[in-house]
Write a protein that holds these residues in place. Structure first.
Motif, PDB file in Angstrom:
ATOM      1  N   GLU A 344     -24.155  50.908 -77.995  1.00 53.98           N
ATOM      2  CA  GLU A 344     -24.972  50.365 -76.969  1.00 53.98           C
ATOM      3  C   GLU A 344     -26.335  50.125 -77.090  1.00 53.98           C
ATOM      4  OE1 GLU A 344     -25.964  51.244 -72.099  1.00 53.98           O
ATOM      5  OE2 GLU A 344     -25.857  52.886 -73.607  1.00 53.98           O
ATOM      6  N   GLY A 345     -26.818  48.782 -76.620  1.00 49.24           N
ATOM      7  CA  GLY A 345     -28.217  48.535 -77.361  1.00 49.24           C
ATOM      8  C   GLY A 345     -28.599  47.161 -76.349  1.00 49.24           C
ATOM      9  N   LEU A 346     -29.805  46.930 -76.631  1.00 44.78           N
ATOM     10  CA  LEU A 346     -30.331  45.740 -75.974  1.00 44.78           C
ATOM     11  C   LEU A 346     -29.803  44.452 -76.217  1.00 44.78           C
ATOM     12  CD1 LEU A 346     -34.288  46.165 -76.017  1.00 44.78           C
ATOM     13  CD2 LEU A 346     -32.614  46.448 -73.887  1.00 44.78           C
ATOM     14  N   GLU A 347     -29.193  44.506 -77.493  1.00 42.93           N
ATOM     15  CA  GLU A 347     -28.490  43.360 -78.200  1.00 42.93           C
ATOM     16  C   GLU A 347     -26.886  43.516 -77.922  1.00 42.93           C
ATOM     17  OE1 GLU A 347     -28.254  45.357 -82.607  1.00 42.93           O
ATOM     18  OE2 GLU A 347     -29.479  43.509 -82.470  1.00 42.93           O
ATOM     19  N   ASN A 348     -26.473  44.797 -77.361  1.00 40.80           N
ATOM     20  CA  ASN A 348     -25.068  44.608 -77.238  1.00 40.80           C
ATOM     21  C   ASN A 348     -25.003  45.191 -75.602  1.00 40.80           C
ATOM     22  OD1 ASN A 348     -22.336  44.784 -77.584  1.00 40.80           O
ATOM     23  ND2 ASN A 348     -22.323  46.955 -78.243  1.00 40.80           N
ATOM     24  N   ARG A 349     -24.475  44.359 -74.818  1.00 42.14           N
ATOM     25  CA  ARG A 349     -24.383  44.788 -73.365  1.00 42.14           C
ATOM     26  C   ARG A 349     -23.238  43.998 -73.209  1.00 42.14           C
ATOM     27  NH1 ARG A 349     -29.558  43.058 -73.854  1.00 42.14           N
ATOM     28  NH2 ARG A 349     -29.285  41.124 -72.398  1.00 42.14           N
ATOM     29  N   LEU A 350     -22.707  44.560 -71.814  1.00 47.38           N
ATOM     30  CA  LEU A 350     -21.498  43.621 -71.193  1.00 47.38           C
ATOM     31  C   LEU A 350     -21.823  42.429 -70.684  1.00 47.38           C
ATOM     32  CD1 LEU A 350     -20.131  46.526 -68.718  1.00 47.38           C
ATOM     33  CD2 LEU A 350     -19.197  45.522 -70.906  1.00 47.38           C
ATOM     34  N   ARG A 351     -21.072  41.384 -70.984  1.00 46.17           N
ATOM     35  CA  ARG A 351     -21.143  39.985 -70.614  1.00 46.17           C
ATOM     36  C   ARG A 351     -21.089  39.699 -69.322  1.00 46.17           C
ATOM     37  NH1 ARG A 351     -20.790  36.124 -74.541  1.00 46.17           N
ATOM     38  NH2 ARG A 351     -19.963  34.737 -72.870  1.00 46.17           N
ATOM     39  N   GLN A 352     -21.205  38.551 -68.770  1.00 42.08           N
ATOM     40  CA  GLN A 352     -20.902  38.043 -67.402  1.00 42.08           C
ATOM     41  C   GLN A 352     -19.647  37.739 -67.366  1.00 42.08           C
ATOM     42  OE1 GLN A 352     -25.334  36.214 -66.554  1.00 42.08           O
ATOM     43  NE2 GLN A 352     -23.454  35.146 -66.228  1.00 42.08           N
ATOM     44  N   MET A 353     -18.808  37.844 -66.080  1.00 44.72           N
ATOM     45  CA  MET A 353     -17.327  37.573 -65.916  1.00 44.72           C
ATOM     46  C   MET A 353     -17.130  36.760 -64.554  1.00 44.72           C
ATOM     47  SD  MET A 353     -15.633  41.352 -66.943  1.00 44.72           S
ATOM     48  CE  MET A 353     -13.974  40.534 -67.205  1.00 44.72           C
ATOM     49  N   GLY A 354     -15.754  36.445 -64.433  1.00 40.44           N
ATOM     50  CA  GLY A 354     -15.433  35.683 -63.216  1.00 40.44           C
ATOM     51  C   GLY A 354     -15.350  34.095 -63.599  1.00 40.44           C
ATOM     52  N   GLY A 355     -15.305  33.434 -62.385  1.00 42.79           N
ATOM     53  CA  GLY A 355     -15.001  31.885 -62.669  1.00 42.79           C
ATOM     54  C   GLY A 355     -13.840  31.584 -61.714  1.00 42.79           C
ATOM     55  N   LEU A 503     -20.956  37.018 -62.825  1.00 41.68           N
ATOM     56  CA  LEU A 503     -20.782  38.415 -62.025  1.00 41.68           C
ATOM     57  C   LEU A 503     -20.900  39.307 -63.518  1.00 41.68           C
ATOM     58  CD1 LEU A 503     -17.405  37.803 -60.012  1.00 41.68           C
ATOM     59  CD2 LEU A 503     -19.898  37.236 -59.575  1.00 41.68           C
ATOM     60  N   ASN A 504     -21.778  40.520 -62.807  1.00 39.05           N
ATOM     61  CA  ASN A 504     -21.817  41.427 -63.794  1.00 39.05           C
ATOM     62  C   ASN A 504     -20.809  42.608 -63.429  1.00 39.05           C
ATOM     63  OD1 ASN A 504     -22.918  44.064 -64.781  1.00 39.05           O
ATOM     64  ND2 ASN A 504     -24.841  43.263 -64.594  1.00 39.05           N
ATOM     65  N   PRO A 505     -20.003  42.797 -64.502  1.00 38.88           N
ATOM     66  CA  PRO A 505     -18.850  43.802 -64.266  1.00 38.88           C
ATOM     67  C   PRO A 505     -19.119  44.904 -63.843  1.00 38.88           C
ATOM     68  CG  PRO A 505     -19.197  43.283 -66.593  1.00 38.88           C
ATOM     69  CD  PRO A 505     -20.007  42.370 -65.793  1.00 38.88           C
ATOM     70  N   GLU A 506     -20.454  45.472 -64.053  1.00 35.46           N
ATOM     71  CA  GLU A 506     -20.754  46.870 -63.794  1.00 35.46           C
ATOM     72  C   GLU A 506     -21.319  47.130 -62.465  1.00 35.46           C
ATOM     73  OE1 GLU A 506     -22.160  49.653 -67.448  1.00 35.46           O
ATOM     74  OE2 GLU A 506     -23.407  47.665 -67.020  1.00 35.46           O
ATOM     75  N   THR A 507     -21.745  46.066 -61.785  1.00 35.34           N
ATOM     76  CA  THR A 507     -22.293  45.896 -60.183  1.00 35.34           C
ATOM     77  C   THR A 507     -22.105  44.662 -59.801  1.00 35.34           C
ATOM     78  OG1 THR A 507     -24.281  46.611 -59.108  1.00 35.34           O
ATOM     79  CG2 THR A 507     -24.621  45.880 -61.296  1.00 35.34           C
ATOM     80  N   SER A 508     -22.170  44.752 -58.472  1.00 30.61           N
ATOM     81  CA  SER A 508     -21.836  43.621 -57.697  1.00 30.61           C
ATOM     82  C   SER A 508     -23.172  43.105 -57.226  1.00 30.61           C
ATOM     83  CB  SER A 508     -20.772  43.704 -56.565  1.00 30.61           C
ATOM     84  OG  SER A 508     -21.370  44.753 -55.789  1.00 30.61           O
ATOM     85  N   ASN A 509     -24.264  44.000 -57.529  1.00 30.14           N
ATOM     86  CA  ASN A 509     -25.541  43.556 -56.551  1.00 30.14           C
ATOM     87  C   ASN A 509     -26.254  42.698 -57.487  1.00 30.14           C
ATOM     88  OD1 ASN A 509     -25.310  45.914 -54.980  1.00 30.14           O
ATOM     89  ND2 ASN A 509     -26.040  47.278 -56.555  1.00 30.14           N
ATOM     90  N   MET A 510     -25.959  42.115 -58.834  1.00 25.20           N
ATOM     91  CA  MET A 510     -26.860  41.255 -59.383  1.00 25.20           C
ATOM     92  C   MET A 510     -26.224  39.787 -59.434  1.00 25.20           C
ATOM     93  SD  MET A 510     -29.668  42.128 -60.821  1.00 25.20           S
ATOM     94  CE  MET A 510     -29.716  40.809 -62.067  1.00 25.20           C
ATOM     95  N   SER A 511     -25.325  39.548 -58.328  1.00 30.34           N
ATOM     96  CA  SER A 511     -24.683  38.388 -58.122  1.00 30.34           C
ATOM     97  C   SER A 511     -25.463  36.987 -58.070  1.00 30.34           C
ATOM     98  CB  SER A 511     -23.363  38.216 -57.441  1.00 30.34           C
ATOM     99  OG  SER A 511     -22.436  39.268 -57.840  1.00 30.34           O
ATOM    100  N   ALA A 512     -26.282  37.405 -56.979  1.00 33.73           N
ATOM    101  CA  ALA A 512     -27.335  36.214 -56.646  1.00 33.73           C
ATOM    102  C   ALA A 512     -28.268  36.020 -57.680  1.00 33.73           C
ATOM    103  CB  ALA A 512     -28.068  36.745 -55.366  1.00 33.73           C
ATOM    104  N   PRO A 513     -29.092  36.843 -58.123  1.00 37.98           N
ATOM    105  CA  PRO A 513     -29.765  36.790 -59.317  1.00 37.98           C
ATOM    106  C   PRO A 513     -29.339  35.987 -60.525  1.00 37.98           C
ATOM    107  CG  PRO A 513     -30.387  38.603 -58.633  1.00 37.98           C
ATOM    108  CD  PRO A 513     -29.055  38.225 -57.941  1.00 37.98           C
TER     109      PRO A 513
END
Length: 692
Positions: A344-355, A503-513
């Motif tokens: 894990e690191g700043l250059e390795n994070r989960l990607r956005q999903m959905g569509g 969509l951030n797969p870890e949290t739904s709270n970031m959907s609008a930003p």
């Protein structure tokens, strides 16, 4: 740019707070702005204080993840204002001076009412404060590139300064500033969503990197014979397998395979560093710090990084199938955190999903600009396919804690109708009791939202900031107009986030930003800045209400005499710091939970503890001081106890939610009637006897 815009917003808030803090020297100035706020300003401030991160972040996220069921929160939050307008507004202004307890105690002059109401205000404010802090950390984390905990600390510190320095006057204008910006920004984002329409071939920017947005998840054709997976691919082997079964029927729901794969790598000029692409991200690997989670190989004079990652099997009836890449996080036995098989690191994070992967044939691959009704009609079409984000957590065969994030194709007709979050029909193997509990949980939530609005401390206190009853009524009408418009727009923000794959797969709270970022970094920065002011506006109102409860209600009971104006203001400022520290601590603890869900608990506590006593005091002449005290304490204790024993809290304790003593997550359907019943019974038992 994002950081600059963020600090501009913070600077404007601090300047506004400092300028308006001059009126906070007296008790009236600190707690209720000397009742001098214009009804129009107060109405927008109502909206700014009420439209918390639960509305802007939480509801948008719930709609993006659960479709129509998420919008039910909007309906519930708005419906509560009917009670506030027709029942609470005028009596609260006519009967109170500084706090909620003043209104309750006007006809009784009983110190126990001040004590009970003060405790209730603190408990409700705490339950409402925590999700605001959670949302603050979620916002600041990607914006400034700092840990969630530091985001919560920064927000908490700024809010404490606002309240301690300026009291209700600065809080009012911060909320007015936020309310106006929030409505304008939600309208702009919604119009942008409609203008974009639905484009199946669109590539939306992610974190400002165009190439990151163009990545497509890989697939591998496979064949399954007697549960044995046969892969026709070079340098790939199966390491582990996990079958997720339906707890009701025992049937397999999803099958995941852990594969060991060799990925081409490039050696960098820096010694011992290699670069490889992991799910579209360029990740650096350090050979000298190899911890065993990956290895560097050389095959035919080419360098490869060997990692292990999880894939989902989609199998046909004939045994053939496809393995599709998923995203996942894992915690190794030694505590090492991996994201998609790499450290894990700043250059390795989960990607956005959905569509959205399919729409009706008449639109081809793109709808072009659409109207507000047309886009909802398309999303609700049975030929539309929405890629919903799902999670699966388990322990692997080598004792790794695994959480897989995958996409589940869902018909638009299912996505845009009730049932995904609040099931209305029994599933296979499900008992009638389970279905009944689902419905009961939904009714309980709606009761809390409908009755809780008019009992929230930071809402009630706003009625004391206007000069008269007429202004209180007018400001409520303005608030309903602004809040109603915003909640209509949340549907387009949530749907827009799905369409954009934001969509951030870890949290739904970031959907609008993240939806805003799909239109560009500048809009993302502005949205994040406005969302940050939303946190400040709501939290400052909560802390003012809490400090008022401590300084005006509890202090008098403890001292057994009325404290001086200067003492009350000083104690109020100290209480603001203390409440802020508690909010920071628990905001860090509840990071993963959806903020709207957490706020639902605050509404349940408010509806249970405050509303029964307020309504009965206004409309039942036999209400006694003892009945009010008993009702408040019963509502607080019952609702909080039921929450602590609920399935969701049971899961946070690390226990099986199915064994939770309280089968419902929402306590309102039990605690609200119980509070009413206790008030009636105690009041009847403590009636003054008539003299013969």
């Amino acid at each position: 740019m994002a950081i600059v815009v963020f600090f501009v917003f913070v600077g404007l808030i601090l300047i506004l707070s400092t300028y308006t803090s001059r009126k906070a020297s007296s008790v009236g100035g600190y707690f209720v702005a000397n009742s001098s706020i214009h009804w129009g300003v107060n109405g927008i401030a109502f909206a700014g204080g009420y439209l918390s991160v639960a509305s802007f972040l939480g509801i948008c996220g719930l709609i993006a993840f659960f479709g129509y069921d998420g919008f039910l929160y909007s309906i519930g939050f708005l419906a509560g204002w009917v009670v506030a307008l027709f029942i609470i507004a005028e009596p609260m202004k006519r009967m109170g001076t500084y706090t909620f307890s003043d209104a309750l105690n006007k006809n009784y002059e009983h110190p126990g009412i001040h004590l009970a109401a003060g405790i209730s205000v603190l408990v409700v404010s705490f339950f409402y404060l925590v999700p605001q802090m959670v949302g603050a950390g979620v916002l600041v984390e990607p914006l400034l590139g700092i840990p969630h905990s530091w985001g919560v600390i920064i927000v908490g510190s700024v809010v404490v300064f606002i309240v301690a320095a300026g009291g209700m006057t600065s809080t009012t204008y911060v909320q007015f500033f936020n309310g106006g910006l929030l409505l304008l920004l939600a309208l702009i984002l919604s119009l942008a969503v409609l203008y974009r329409g639905i484009d199946l071939n669109a590539v939306h920017g992610e974190e400002g990197a165009g190439d990151l947005g163009r990545y497509r998840y890989k697939q591998i054709a496979v064949e399954v014979v007697n549960d044995e997976l046969k892969i026709d691919a070079d340098r790939v082997r199966v390491v582990d397998r996990y079958v997720r079964t339906d707890p009701l029927t025992g049937n397999p729901m999803q099958v995941f395979y852990r594969l060991s794969r060799a990925i081409p790598a490039l050696r960098l000029e820096e010694e011992d560093y290699y670069l490889a692409e992991i799910k579209g991200r360029s990740v650096r690997f350090n050979k000298s710090s190899d911890t065993g989670v990956y290895s560097i190989e050389r095959i035919n004079n080419q360098v490869f990084i060997r990692i292990e990652d999880w894939w989902q099997l989609v199998q046909d009836a004939d045994g053939s199938g496809v393995l599709t890449e998923t995203q996942f996080s894992s915690v190794l036995p030694d505590g090492t955190m991996l994201i998609n098989g790499a450290p894990e690191g700043l250059e390795n994070r989960l990607r956005q999903m959905g569509g959205v992967s399919d729409i009706p044939d008449e639109y081809g691959y793109s709808t072009g600009p659409v109207g507000p009704f047309r886009i909802l009609s398309i999303m609700a079409d049975q030929l539309t396919t929405v890629q919903r984000v799902q999670n699966a957590s388990f322990v692997s065969s080598d004792n790794q804690q695994i959480t897989i994030h995958y996409q589940e194709p869902t018909s638009g007709a299912v996505f845009m109708r009730p049932g995904l979050m609040f099931p209305l029909e029994a599933r296979e193997g499900e008992s009638a009791l389970d279905t009944f509990l689902y419905r009961l949980n939904f009714i309980s939530l709606m009761l809390a939202l409908f009755f809780g609005t008019a009992a929230l401390p930071h809402i009630l206190i706003r009625y004391y900031t206007v000069p008269d009853v007429d202004a209180a009524r007018k400001s409520t009408i303005v608030a309903i107009g602004g809040i109603g418009l915003f909640y209509i727009l949340t549907m387009y923000l949530g749907v827009g986030a799905v369409i954009a794959g934001a969509l951030n797969p870890e949290t739904s709270n970031m959907s609008a930003p993240l939806l805003a970022r799909s239109f560009g970094e500048i809009l993302f920065a502005i949205v994040s800045g406005v969302a940050f002011t939303t946190v400040l506006a709501t939290v400052s109102g909560l802390i003012v209400a809490s400090s008022g409860a401590v300084a005006h209600d509890l202090l008098g009971v403890v001292l057994r005499r009325k404290a001086s104006s200067r003492t009350q203001v000083r104690v109020g400022r100290i209480a603001a710091v203390g409440v802020g520290l508690f909010g920071i601590m628990f905001g860090i603890t509840f990071r993963e939970m959806n903020v709207s869900f957490l706020v639902g608990w605050a509404f349940a506590v408010a509806a249970s503890a405050n509303l029964p006593s307020l309504l009965m005091m206004l409309f039942w002449k036999k209400t006694t001081a003892q009945g009010i005290i008993a009702s408040i304490l019963t509502g607080v204790i019952a609702s909080v106890t039921l929450i602590l024993l609920s399935p969701d809290m049971w899961a946070r304790y690390g226990l099986d939610p199915a064994h939770a003593p309280m089968p419902l997550n929402q306590p309102g359907i039990i605690s609200i009637p119980l509070s009413f019943a206790v008030l009636i019974l105690v009041s009847l038992a403590t009636q003054k006897r008539k003299k013969l």
